[in-house]
Design a protein around this motif. Structure first.
Motif, PDB file in Angstrom:
ATOM      1  N   SER A 134      25.476  -7.183 -22.446  1.00  0.00           N
ATOM      2  CA  SER A 134      25.133  -5.822 -22.872  1.00  0.00           C
ATOM      3  C   SER A 134      25.156  -5.711 -24.392  1.00  0.00           C
ATOM      4  CB  SER A 134      26.082  -4.810 -22.225  1.00  0.00           C
ATOM      5  OG  SER A 134      27.396  -5.074 -22.636  1.00  0.00           O
ATOM      6  N   LYS A 135      25.985  -6.528 -25.049  1.00  0.00           N
ATOM      7  CA  LYS A 135      26.067  -6.443 -26.501  1.00  0.00           C
ATOM      8  C   LYS A 135      24.846  -7.079 -27.182  1.00  0.00           C
ATOM      9  CE  LYS A 135      29.262  -7.388 -30.302  1.00  0.00           C
ATOM     10  NZ  LYS A 135      29.214  -6.106 -30.988  1.00  0.00           N
ATOM     11  N   PHE A 136      24.449  -8.263 -26.663  1.00  0.00           N
ATOM     12  CA  PHE A 136      23.400  -8.993 -27.379  1.00  0.00           C
ATOM     13  C   PHE A 136      21.993  -8.747 -26.843  1.00  0.00           C
ATOM     14  CE2 PHE A 136      27.240 -11.663 -28.043  1.00  0.00           C
ATOM     15  CZ  PHE A 136      27.381 -11.385 -29.400  1.00  0.00           C
ATOM     16  N   THR A 137      21.875  -8.428 -25.566  1.00  0.00           N
ATOM     17  CA  THR A 137      20.524  -8.214 -25.042  1.00  0.00           C
ATOM     18  C   THR A 137      20.264  -6.760 -24.694  1.00  0.00           C
ATOM     19  OG1 THR A 137      21.092  -8.518 -22.715  1.00  0.00           O
ATOM     20  CG2 THR A 137      20.610 -10.502 -23.979  1.00  0.00           C
ATOM     21  N   GLY A 138      21.341  -5.988 -24.534  1.00  0.00           N
ATOM     22  CA  GLY A 138      21.166  -4.591 -24.187  1.00  0.00           C
ATOM     23  C   GLY A 138      20.704  -4.399 -22.755  1.00  0.00           C
ATOM     24  N   ARG A 139      20.629  -5.486 -21.986  1.00  0.00           N
ATOM     25  CA  ARG A 139      20.191  -5.361 -20.603  1.00  0.00           C
ATOM     26  C   ARG A 139      21.350  -5.700 -19.665  1.00  0.00           C
ATOM     27  NH1 ARG A 139      15.653  -9.168 -19.585  1.00  0.00           N
ATOM     28  NH2 ARG A 139      16.403 -10.219 -21.438  1.00  0.00           N
ATOM     29  N   MET A 140      21.194  -5.355 -18.401  1.00  0.00           N
ATOM     30  CA  MET A 140      22.263  -5.626 -17.443  1.00  0.00           C
ATOM     31  C   MET A 140      22.069  -6.960 -16.738  1.00  0.00           C
ATOM     32  SD  MET A 140      24.405  -3.420 -17.846  1.00  0.00           S
ATOM     33  CE  MET A 140      25.476  -3.969 -16.520  1.00  0.00           C
ATOM     34  N   GLY A 141      20.855  -7.471 -16.726  1.00  0.00           N
ATOM     35  CA  GLY A 141      20.627  -8.688 -15.954  1.00  0.00           C
ATOM     36  C   GLY A 141      19.493  -9.529 -16.525  1.00  0.00           C
ATOM     37  N   LEU A 142      19.176 -10.584 -15.805  1.00  0.00           N
ATOM     38  CA  LEU A 142      18.131 -11.521 -16.231  1.00  0.00           C
ATOM     39  C   LEU A 142      17.159 -11.720 -15.076  1.00  0.00           C
ATOM     40  CD1 LEU A 142      20.456 -14.321 -17.635  1.00  0.00           C
ATOM     41  CD2 LEU A 142      19.009 -12.840 -19.040  1.00  0.00           C
ATOM     42  N   TYR A 143      15.849 -11.768 -15.417  1.00  0.00           N
ATOM     43  CA  TYR A 143      14.867 -12.049 -14.376  1.00  0.00           C
ATOM     44  C   TYR A 143      14.643 -13.550 -14.278  1.00  0.00           C
ATOM     45  CZ  TYR A 143      13.804  -7.133 -14.129  1.00  0.00           C
ATOM     46  OH  TYR A 143      13.904  -5.796 -13.941  1.00  0.00           O
ATOM     47  N   VAL A 144      14.562 -14.046 -13.047  1.00  0.00           N
ATOM     48  CA  VAL A 144      14.221 -15.448 -12.829  1.00  0.00           C
ATOM     49  C   VAL A 144      12.965 -15.497 -11.969  1.00  0.00           C
ATOM     50  CG1 VAL A 144      14.986 -17.649 -11.889  1.00  0.00           C
ATOM     51  CG2 VAL A 144      16.652 -16.120 -12.923  1.00  0.00           C
ATOM     52  N   PRO A 228      25.936 -10.195 -13.529  1.00  0.00           N
ATOM     53  CA  PRO A 228      27.272 -10.784 -13.403  1.00  0.00           C
ATOM     54  C   PRO A 228      27.972 -10.466 -12.084  1.00  0.00           C
ATOM     55  CG  PRO A 228      26.984  -9.914 -15.599  1.00  0.00           C
ATOM     56  CD  PRO A 228      25.754  -9.525 -14.830  1.00  0.00           C
ATOM     57  N   PRO A 229      27.944  -9.233 -11.581  1.00  0.00           N
ATOM     58  CA  PRO A 229      28.695  -8.978 -10.343  1.00  0.00           C
ATOM     59  C   PRO A 229      28.212  -9.808  -9.158  1.00  0.00           C
ATOM     60  CG  PRO A 229      28.075  -6.921 -11.385  1.00  0.00           C
ATOM     61  CD  PRO A 229      27.344  -8.000 -12.113  1.00  0.00           C
ATOM     62  N   SER A 230      26.906 -10.145  -9.132  1.00  0.00           N
ATOM     63  CA  SER A 230      26.461 -10.954  -8.003  1.00  0.00           C
ATOM     64  C   SER A 230      26.630 -12.453  -8.280  1.00  0.00           C
ATOM     65  CB  SER A 230      25.002 -10.630  -7.661  1.00  0.00           C
ATOM     66  OG  SER A 230      24.180 -10.840  -8.787  1.00  0.00           O
ATOM     67  N   ALA A 231      26.361 -12.885  -9.520  1.00  0.00           N
ATOM     68  CA  ALA A 231      26.478 -14.312  -9.825  1.00  0.00           C
ATOM     69  C   ALA A 231      27.940 -14.757  -9.812  1.00  0.00           C
ATOM     70  CB  ALA A 231      25.854 -14.617 -11.185  1.00  0.00           C
TER      71      ALA A 231
END
Ligand SMILES: Nc1ncnc2c1ncn2[C@@H]1O[C@H](COP(=O)(O)OP(=O)(O)OP(=O)(O)O)[C@@H](O)[C@H]1O
Ligand SMILES: [Mg+2]
Lengths: 323, 244
Positions: A134-144, A228-231
């Motif tokens: 959240s600090k560096f990307t401002g997003r909650m997750g990543l798309y794969v 993070p909560p799922s991974a």
């Protein structure tokens, strides 16, 4: 120590047949059964990798989610820049490094602290990842986004499980395996026989962690969106412990006996009674610890021993034959 | 004179207020069978623990040959060539006799593997009289047989120095005879051995020299006959009775 025993050949043949059958599954079903089998394969890989370390050492690790999540994130962070197989390797190395650090810090202390420490570690890593994301990307997750599909994931998990088994078998025949057998019998004797017990345990924990990281990396494309909560879901750590203990950790294939029924059970529970998964897990855990302390395979072995003692065969008592 | 096999230099071990080993000095020569004796609780096992690395000395220095070993961990010391048995016998209960002995051959000073390690284990099992029980789990063996396993395991590493902590204790008279002749053979082969023992007949029969400890101090050292008739040694064993 170099030749194969008939027992090993038999297990190898049975194993090859089972692997072939599982590998053919996607050609018959692409829906429910494939998805269930992927879940089973995932926990088969995780539980055998976990048992690689926890079986011989009796240390209960709750860091599975940490290694798994690191593998998943290696793919999530790098998928736009590097090929998938490279990222799987990165995940393995990163998880092994984390295991090495944790091992060096905790494997000299007693088992109780190890459990607590590994649980805390998994939580810490999850918080760190959430915070930095959240600090560096401002997003909650990543798309794969990849063209890896369910059946590819099944094949990769199957291959991973085979590799874990082969590794376990090779370790058993190696100096490391012999060292672990001695440590499991008497750690003081091990040290005074010349075994660097801390190093042996750390090495094994790293190998186990690397495989768990690979499993996490393989699963990343299935999640599509990684958070993070799922991974780093602590459920993964607990489920692995429960299934491995249910099956029994004395043999590397022991956990499989727990994985198959329990994954199916959890699948039913989470679809029909989604609010009761934790209760089922809790009850299962208590039941295993009280009723099956050595798991199903341990119990079966015990019964077989008892049967054998009841009807002693004449050749079994002749101790004069060195065989 | 050549370098001693082992040099113990002002070794000290303190447990809180108790000084279990109090600035003890002695040397063991190459090929010597040294007795380490003393009343119960005098610090003999603690001394062996300092040499084998089970305990780190509070002060002082221990050298194996020219090399300092005090402060190193037990596995390093074992690899450098110190092997031991334990006062309370320690075997690897779930493993066969042969694999118990292989443990010493594989990880100790010799560092063998595979068939080489197995051959060494078989030879040593034969040597201690256990060749017929090589494939039994050691938990099925008697007390003396477990002691034999321990000795074979220690020898399997081909140690430069062998530490025996009351290896003869608990044996019946006929077993004691077998045990004594086994150690005698090792001595004749030129093994360097420190044996802690309460069985005085064994010390007289086997050792060239002995060191006597009492309440952590070394109170005597020298040729066995002379040491055992030393009034201070007799006092230590029999209490403070002057006429002992
Ligand atoms: N780990 C320890 N912690 C505290 N005190 C200890 C420890 N080990 C030994 N001691 C104490 O140190 C003293 C010497 O013990 P040690 O076992 O060395 O005697 P010993 O000469 O081997 O006796 P024995 O002939 O009965 O085996 C004893 O008072 C013992 O209680
Ligand atoms: Mg003692």
């Amino acid at each position: 120590m170099t030749r194969l025993t008939t027992e090993e050949i038999r297990i190898g043949v049975i194993g090859a047949v089972v692997v072939a059958l599982v590998a053919l599954l996607p050609f018959f079903d692409n829906g429910f059964y494939l998805s269930l089998t992927v879940n089973i394969m995932l926990y088969a890989a995780l539980c055998t990798a976990w048992t690689l370390f926890s079986g011989p050492t009796h240390y209960v690790s709750l860091a599975t989610a940490a290694f798994f999540g690191i593998g998943t994130y290696a793919v999530g962070l790098g998928i736009d820049h590097l090929p998938f197989p490279v990222l799987v390797g990165v995940g393995a190395v990163a998880a092994a490094l984390l295991a090495g650090i944790v091992g060096a810090a905790t494997l000299r202390i007693s088992g109780v602290y190890f459990v607590v420490f590994t649980l805390g570690l998994a939580e810490l890593v999850r918080q760190l990842v959430s915070w930095s994301q959240s600090k560096f990307t401002g997003r909650m997750g990543l798309y794969v986004f990849t063209d890896i599909r369910e059946m590819h994931i099944l094949w990769m998990l199957l291959a991973l499980t085979v590799v874990v088994f082969l590794t376990g078998w090779l370790i058993n025949r190696s100096r490391l395996g012999f060292a672990m057998e001695i440590i499991g019998n008497d750690e003081t004797v091990a040290k005074h026989s010349g075994i660097d017990t801390a190093r042996a345990k750390i090495l094994l924990f790293m190998i186990s962690g690397a495989f768990i990281g690979i499993a996490g990396a393989i699963m990343a494309p299935r999640y599509a969106y990684i958070q993070p909560p799922s991974a780093f879901n602590p459920m993964i750590s607990f489920l692995v412990v429960i299934m491995a203990l249910l099956g029994g950790t004395k043999r590397l294939w022991g956990p499989l006996v727990g994985v198959i029924p329990f994954t199916i059970l959890m699948d039913i529970v989470s679809s029909r009674f989604p609010n009761h998964t934790y209760i089922v897990m809790g009850i299962a855990f208590l039941a295993i610890v009280y009723l099956l302390p050595n798991g199903v395979t341990g119990r079966l072995e015990q019964l077989r021993e008892r049967l054998r003692h009841r009807q002693p065969k004449p050749e079994a008592v002749s101790e004069e034959k060195p065989a | 004179m050549s370098t001693p096999a082992l040099t113990v230099n002002a070794a000290r071990k303190q447990f809180g207020g108790l000084v279990a080993v109090n600035d003890v000095d002695f040397e063991v020569r190459e090929g010597e069978l040294l007795g380490l004796i003393g009343p119960n609780g005098s610090g003999k096992t603690t001394m062996l623990n300092l040499i084998s690395g089970a305990l780190k000395p509070t002060a002082g220095e221990i050298r194996l040959g020219a090399e300092r070993i005090s402060g190193k961990s037990p596995h390093e010391i074992a690899q450098k060539g110190v092997a031991r048995t334990f006062q309370l016998v320690r075997v690897l209960p779930s493993m066969s006799a042969e694999r118990n002995v292989m443990a010493g051959a594989v990880f100790g000073h010799a560092r063998l593997w595979g068939d080489e390690a197995r051959d060494v284990a078989r030879d040593l099992l034969a040597r201690v009289g256990l060749e017929k029980r090589a494939h039994l789990p050691v938990s099925a063996l008697t007390y003396i047989d477990q002691k034999r396993i321990e000795l074979a395991r220690a020898l399997a590493s081909n140690p430069k120095l062998l530490l025996l902590d009351e290896w003869l204790a608990g044996l019946n008279p006929s077993e004691l005879q077998i045990g004594i002749s086994l150690i005698e053979e090792l001595g004749n082969e030129g093994r360097t051995i420190i044996m802690v023992e309460h069985v005085m007949d064994a010390i007289r029969a086997l050792c060239d020299r002995c060191v006597v400890m009492n309440t952590g101090h070394k109170i005597a050292e020298g040729e066995v006959g002379a040491v055992l008739s030393d009034p201070e040694v007799m006092r230590a064993y029999l209490g403070d009775d002057e006429d002992a």
